[in-house]
Structures are given as structure tokens and as C-alpha cells.
Write a protein that holds these residues in place. Sequence first.
Motif: not given
Length: 287
Positions: A75, A93-94, A97, A100
Motif C-alpha cells: 500500500r 487512501s493507500q 491504510q 494504519r
Amino acid sequence: MSHVRCCSTLLVMVFLTACSVAPSSNPLAEKWHTTRDKAAQLFQECHTESAMAEYRKVLHLAELRDDKPGIATARLNLGTIHLVRGDFREAESQFTQARRGFEALNDAVSRLQSEINLATLQVRQGHFEVGVAAYQPLLRQLDQEKTFPPVFHVMIWNGLAVAYGGLDRYPEAHAALDQAEREARERGFARDLAATLMNRARIHFKQGALSVARQEVVQVLEMDRSLENLLGIGADLVLLGVIADREGETDSAQNHFRQASHIFDYCGLERSRIFSSDQMKYLNDGH
């Protein structure tokens, strides 16, 4: 009047962490390893669309194996390619993520890389105040903890310089570039040094010092050509074209923009995300 619109070379890098690899007798693990290496090679050669397709396969293979470090790293690298290509929403978005995932893994180095990239994304979108606010605590973290890769300092100082330049805070921009240049030279980070000098040229251009900016870009172009850094070469040519256009050198501007467009076409980048409408006029003859 043309404005500087080109993909930034300041923090374009694929950060591959050392993910765990199962024994070669495991077909999925072997396929993951081979695909990851292919993706990295394609990105190094500036085939961004093909590299993105391969990294999607890397992500899928990591998910099949429940390889959490591999998933987060894929990611992170997908986000980097989307950032280069100007797909800001998908890049965010990538990166989010990835951050996280690295937090869950207690991987402080890769988590910080994700946060640097998220800050860079803000600056690339012109959110300069947000970028400064994002970079500053990361810089303090680096100063407090000495275990992070030295290149992170160069990346953050460059990002701050671009953000300060966008806010017309030129003394702070040059001071940040002084820090980045010193670190890049001491560590032998050739590509990062070229990016730093290019960012200096952009600041000088923005300040109206066209002859100084031109001299600096010519120097950086020579460096990027020796490194075969296609994204850097393309960005250098765009700024040379902008300077030529500003000084009324139409033929020279057209030549620089056309050369840059050929490179970005090769890299799979959309012209409309790189060139302004004024610059596109130089490219509308089909060459």
C-alpha cells in the motif's frame, strides 16, 4: 504567463521494507517475491502504469498469505505511484491504510515514511500551511530519535522548503534547503541532492531570479541525466521551458516542453496533470 506545474521530484521514492519471506518451496511466497521485484524494477524504469499493476498483484498475493507487513508495504508503494501520477485521492487512501498497518505492526520507520508521504501529498495539492503543520512534528521526532534513516531528514527539509516557498516565506525556504543540501551531500544521496537543488531553483524562479534559476536547473539536468532519473529530467525540462517562456524565448520553451512531454508520456503520466493550459499550447501540434 506560464506557471510552474510539474511533478515534484522532491520525495519520489519507493520505500521497500524487509518483509518476511516464506521458504522458496511456498509457491505464493515465491510469486510474491518475484512480483515485488518486478514492480520495483518497473517503477525504477519509470513505467508507472505497469509498476502499479504489478504492485496490485503484490498486494493481492500478500493478502492471500495474510502477510501484514507485505500488505502495508504494498500500500505504501501503491500510494507513492499514485502520488507521482497525480492521483491524489487514491494516494491518500493507500498512505492512510499503510500507516494504519504499520502502527499495528509497531513498525516505527515505515509508519513515519507513511506520515512523510501524507505530508508531501498535502504540499503537492497546494495545502502549504497544512503541510508545514504536518512536517514540523515529524522533524522533531527525528531530532529526538536517532534510529530513523538519515534520508528522512532530507525528505522533510525539502518538503518544508516547498511549503514555505508556496507561502512566500523565502528565508525559511532557503534555510530548509540549506539543511537538506548539507545532509544530502554528507550522505552521498545523489538523487536527493538533485531534488534539493531543483527545489532551490524553483524558489529562485518564484522570487524572480530567472538567470540564477536557469543556471541551477541546467546543473540539475546534468545530474539527473547522469542518474537516468527520468522524472527528474522531465521536471527540469519543464522549469527550463517556463523560464524560457517568461523571457520570450518561444522556440526554446517549445523545445523544452516537447522533450518533457515525451518523457512523461513514456512514464505514463497524463499531460493535463503536469502542464498548464498555456504550456499545453506548445504541445497541441501532435508532436
